[in-house]
Design a protein around this motif. Structure first.
Motif, PDB file in Angstrom:
ATOM      1  N   PRO A   1      63.067  -5.404  39.679  1.00 30.29           N
ATOM      2  CA  PRO A   1      62.549  -4.975  41.254  1.00 30.29           C
ATOM      3  C   PRO A   1      61.044  -4.820  41.329  1.00 30.29           C
ATOM      4  O   PRO A   1      60.928  -3.704  41.915  1.00 30.29           O
ATOM      5  CB  PRO A   1      63.393  -3.500  40.815  1.00 30.29           C
ATOM      6  CG  PRO A   1      63.305  -3.030  39.654  1.00 30.29           C
ATOM      7  CD  PRO A   1      63.350  -5.083  38.998  1.00 30.29           C
ATOM      8  N   ASP A   2      60.091  -5.623  39.887  1.00 27.92           N
ATOM      9  CA  ASP A   2      58.969  -4.219  40.443  1.00 27.92           C
ATOM     10  C   ASP A   2      57.720  -5.286  41.329  1.00 27.92           C
ATOM     11  O   ASP A   2      56.878  -4.301  41.522  1.00 27.92           O
ATOM     12  CB  ASP A   2      58.396  -5.294  38.647  1.00 27.92           C
ATOM     13  CG  ASP A   2      58.683  -4.868  38.054  1.00 27.92           C
ATOM     14  OD1 ASP A   2      59.524  -4.157  37.830  1.00 27.92           O
ATOM     15  OD2 ASP A   2      57.631  -4.427  36.557  1.00 27.92           O
ATOM     16  N   VAL A   3      57.906  -5.647  42.259  1.00 25.24           N
ATOM     17  CA  VAL A   3      57.243  -6.530  43.807  1.00 25.24           C
ATOM     18  C   VAL A   3      57.534  -5.685  44.115  1.00 25.24           C
ATOM     19  O   VAL A   3      56.754  -4.818  45.360  1.00 25.24           O
ATOM     20  CB  VAL A   3      57.908  -7.813  43.878  1.00 25.24           C
ATOM     21  CG1 VAL A   3      57.267  -7.840  45.213  1.00 25.24           C
ATOM     22  CG2 VAL A   3      57.390  -8.567  43.603  1.00 25.24           C
ATOM     23  N   GLU A   4      59.584  -5.015  44.843  1.00 19.94           N
ATOM     24  CA  GLU A   4      58.866  -3.849  45.675  1.00 19.94           C
ATOM     25  C   GLU A   4      58.892  -2.668  45.613  1.00 19.94           C
ATOM     26  O   GLU A   4      58.034  -1.681  46.516  1.00 19.94           O
ATOM     27  CB  GLU A   4      60.834  -3.974  46.300  1.00 19.94           C
ATOM     28  CG  GLU A   4      61.573  -2.498  47.179  1.00 19.94           C
ATOM     29  CD  GLU A   4      63.141  -2.713  47.153  1.00 19.94           C
ATOM     30  OE1 GLU A   4      63.117  -2.345  47.494  1.00 19.94           O
ATOM     31  OE2 GLU A   4      63.137  -3.721  46.667  1.00 19.94           O
ATOM     32  N   ARG A   5      59.283  -2.813  43.581  1.00 18.13           N
ATOM     33  CA  ARG A   5      58.590  -1.061  42.896  1.00 18.13           C
ATOM     34  C   ARG A   5      56.960  -0.797  43.394  1.00 18.13           C
ATOM     35  O   ARG A   5      56.287   0.257  44.270  1.00 18.13           O
ATOM     36  CB  ARG A   5      58.659  -0.639  42.524  1.00 18.13           C
ATOM     37  CG  ARG A   5      58.644   1.081  41.597  1.00 18.13           C
ATOM     38  CD  ARG A   5      58.903   0.317  39.487  1.00 18.13           C
ATOM     39  NE  ARG A   5      58.316  -0.549  39.393  1.00 18.13           N
ATOM     40  CZ  ARG A   5      56.962  -0.487  38.581  1.00 18.13           C
ATOM     41  NH1 ARG A   5      55.688  -0.152  39.159  1.00 18.13           N
ATOM     42  NH2 ARG A   5      56.998  -1.686  38.134  1.00 18.13           N
ATOM     43  N   ILE A   6      56.351  -1.571  43.633  1.00 17.93           N
ATOM     44  CA  ILE A   6      54.567  -1.846  43.020  1.00 17.93           C
ATOM     45  C   ILE A   6      54.533  -1.309  45.061  1.00 17.93           C
ATOM     46  O   ILE A   6      53.117  -0.648  45.280  1.00 17.93           O
ATOM     47  CB  ILE A   6      54.343  -2.578  42.348  1.00 17.93           C
ATOM     48  CG1 ILE A   6      53.969  -2.552  40.797  1.00 17.93           C
ATOM     49  CG2 ILE A   6      52.361  -2.850  42.810  1.00 17.93           C
ATOM     50  CD1 ILE A   6      54.231  -3.868  40.371  1.00 17.93           C
ATOM     51  N   LEU A   7      54.665  -2.361  46.093  1.00 20.45           N
ATOM     52  CA  LEU A   7      54.348  -2.703  47.443  1.00 20.45           C
ATOM     53  C   LEU A   7      54.802  -2.433  48.270  1.00 20.45           C
ATOM     54  O   LEU A   7      54.593  -1.547  49.336  1.00 20.45           O
ATOM     55  CB  LEU A   7      54.503  -4.072  47.641  1.00 20.45           C
ATOM     56  CG  LEU A   7      53.559  -5.116  46.720  1.00 20.45           C
ATOM     57  CD1 LEU A   7      53.894  -6.719  47.059  1.00 20.45           C
ATOM     58  CD2 LEU A   7      52.517  -5.215  46.454  1.00 20.45           C
ATOM     59  N   GLY A   8      55.956  -1.397  47.911  1.00 23.71           N
ATOM     60  CA  GLY A   8      56.447  -0.758  48.712  1.00 23.71           C
ATOM     61  C   GLY A   8      57.922  -1.299  50.489  1.00 23.71           C
ATOM     62  O   GLY A   8      58.026  -0.540  51.093  1.00 23.71           O
ATOM     63  N   ARG A   9      57.517  -2.668  49.337  1.00 24.52           N
ATOM     64  CA  ARG A   9      58.568  -3.530  51.033  1.00 24.52           C
ATOM     65  C   ARG A   9      59.177  -4.395  49.929  1.00 24.52           C
ATOM     66  O   ARG A   9      59.330  -4.756  49.148  1.00 24.52           O
ATOM     67  CB  ARG A   9      56.999  -4.058  51.401  1.00 24.52           C
ATOM     68  CG  ARG A   9      55.994  -4.824  50.734  1.00 24.52           C
ATOM     69  CD  ARG A   9      56.202  -6.181  51.865  1.00 24.52           C
ATOM     70  NE  ARG A   9      54.967  -6.475  51.419  1.00 24.52           N
ATOM     71  CZ  ARG A   9      54.923  -7.773  49.958  1.00 24.52           C
ATOM     72  NH1 ARG A   9      56.228  -8.015  49.870  1.00 24.52           N
ATOM     73  NH2 ARG A   9      54.427  -8.068  49.925  1.00 24.52           N
ATOM     74  N   PRO A  10      60.285  -5.156  50.689  1.00 26.71           N
ATOM     75  CA  PRO A  10      61.221  -5.352  49.508  1.00 26.71           C
ATOM     76  C   PRO A  10      59.648  -7.617  49.558  1.00 26.71           C
ATOM     77  O   PRO A  10      59.356  -7.090  49.926  1.00 26.71           O
ATOM     78  CB  PRO A  10      61.724  -6.493  50.669  1.00 26.71           C
ATOM     79  CG  PRO A  10      62.448  -5.276  51.775  1.00 26.71           C
ATOM     80  CD  PRO A  10      61.280  -4.986  51.383  1.00 26.71           C
ATOM     81  N   ALA A  11      60.223  -7.783  48.265  1.00 24.82           N
ATOM     82  CA  ALA A  11      59.369  -8.926  47.750  1.00 24.82           C
ATOM     83  C   ALA A  11      60.039 -10.679  48.843  1.00 24.82           C
ATOM     84  O   ALA A  11      60.987 -10.257  49.128  1.00 24.82           O
ATOM     85  CB  ALA A  11      60.453  -9.470  46.541  1.00 24.82           C
ATOM     86  N   ARG A  12      59.576 -11.436  49.130  1.00 26.63           N
ATOM     87  CA  ARG A  12      59.391 -11.856  50.193  1.00 26.63           C
ATOM     88  C   ARG A  12      60.294 -13.079  50.115  1.00 26.63           C
ATOM     89  O   ARG A  12      60.482 -13.547  48.699  1.00 26.63           O
ATOM     90  CB  ARG A  12      58.457 -12.501  50.753  1.00 26.63           C
ATOM     91  CG  ARG A  12      57.413 -11.955  51.530  1.00 26.63           C
ATOM     92  CD  ARG A  12      55.767 -12.435  51.248  1.00 26.63           C
ATOM     93  NE  ARG A  12      55.462 -13.774  52.398  1.00 26.63           N
ATOM     94  CZ  ARG A  12      54.807 -14.061  53.282  1.00 26.63           C
ATOM     95  NH1 ARG A  12      54.923 -12.371  53.465  1.00 26.63           N
ATOM     96  NH2 ARG A  12      54.515 -15.516  53.860  1.00 26.63           N
TER      97      ARG A  12
END
Length: 275
Positions: free
Chosen positions: A250-261
């Motif tokens: 989940p790190d991409v979504e957690r850091i960026l505040g949006r779903p991973a592409r």
């Protein structure tokens, strides 16, 4: 000032553009004068395998985005510290956690992380899984026809878009809360190679046919493209099963505040590359 290594590559290029768009000063390390870098970046010539060549590149730099696997990582990092660099964001991979010195890929990932940890600089590790852009390796086949032959057809991977890796790297370089952190970067879904080819077929509007290579065929295919020690490394990961890149983190979504592409988004964005 931020120094970006690999600024002409998939991740470094995206990161350079992201930092420039945010108004940050960026220096792009290149090996030869005249190399094309994203507009707005300051190109500077240097070689990570020759730390003595980096004096000008490091001047005034506060943070570095660093690729792994160079010959004298400790020497390069020592020069960075002497120049006043405070933070290193290292592009690493899931195999670093294995610390398998008998596997060429795991070895250089592990040694790179160890060198950064020992440098005394603040650090962030981006353990990115397989890149979605690896699908560009199929371009020669797609130019010849509609059959795509791929090694390790039964191996799933939660591939990650280099755009997302770069976005996380930008946050790590310019924001707080990333020092001493290991970010596990994946896409939002785990796909088989055949499923990736099916996505490409739909996006490109082509009737593509997937063919999975046998292990014997895969070895011949890879040995024509890379040194044998790396072929052995990938066989260790994918045939012996020493590395599982199928898990979604989940790190991409957690850091960026949006779903991973998704791979669909990547393929749509880069469809013209396959034309």
């Amino acid at each position: 000032m931020y120094l970006i290594t690999g600024a002409t590559g998939n991740v470094g290029g995206e990161l350079t553009r992201a930092l420039i768009a945010a108004g940050e000063p960026v220096r792009a390390l290149v090996r030869r004068a005249g190399a094309a870098v994203p507009e707005g970046a300051e190109p500077v010539v240097g070689d990570l395998n020759r730390p003595e060549s980096l004096t000008g590149a490091l001047r005034g730099v506060r943070g570095i985005f660093l690729l792994p696997g160079y010959d004298d990582m400790p020497g390069m990092l020592a020069r960075a510290g002497e120049a006043g660099v405070r933070h290193v964001v290292l592009l690493s991979g899931g195999s670093a956690a294995l610390e398998d010195m008998g596997n060429a890929v795991s070895r250089y990932m592990t040694l790179s992380e160890r060198a950064v940890r020992a440098s005394g600089l603040a650090w962030t590790f981006l353990r990115a899984r397989a890149f979605m852009s690896n699908a560009l390796r199929w371009l020669p086949q797609l130019r010849e026809g509609d059959v795509v032959r791929v090694p390790f057809p039964g191996v799933r991977a939660a591939c990650v878009d280099p755009f997302d890796i770069a976005a996380v790297a930008a946050r790590a370089l310019t924001g707080d809360g990333h020092d001493g952190r290991v970010h596990e970067l994946t896409g939002p879904e785990s796909l088989l190679p055949a499923e990736q080819v099916a996505v490409l077929a739909r996006v490109l509007g082509r009737d593509l046919r997937f063919v999975g290579l046998s292990d014997e065929e895969a070895r011949a295919y890879l040995e024509a493209r890379m040194p044998r020690e790396y072929v052995d490394a990938f066989f260790g990961f994918n045939v012996d099963g020493t590395l599982d890149e199928s898990r979604v983190h989940p790190d991409v979504e957690r850091i960026l505040g949006r779903p991973a592409r998704t791979f669909d988004q990547w393929a749509t964005t880069h469809a013209t590359a396959f034309a």
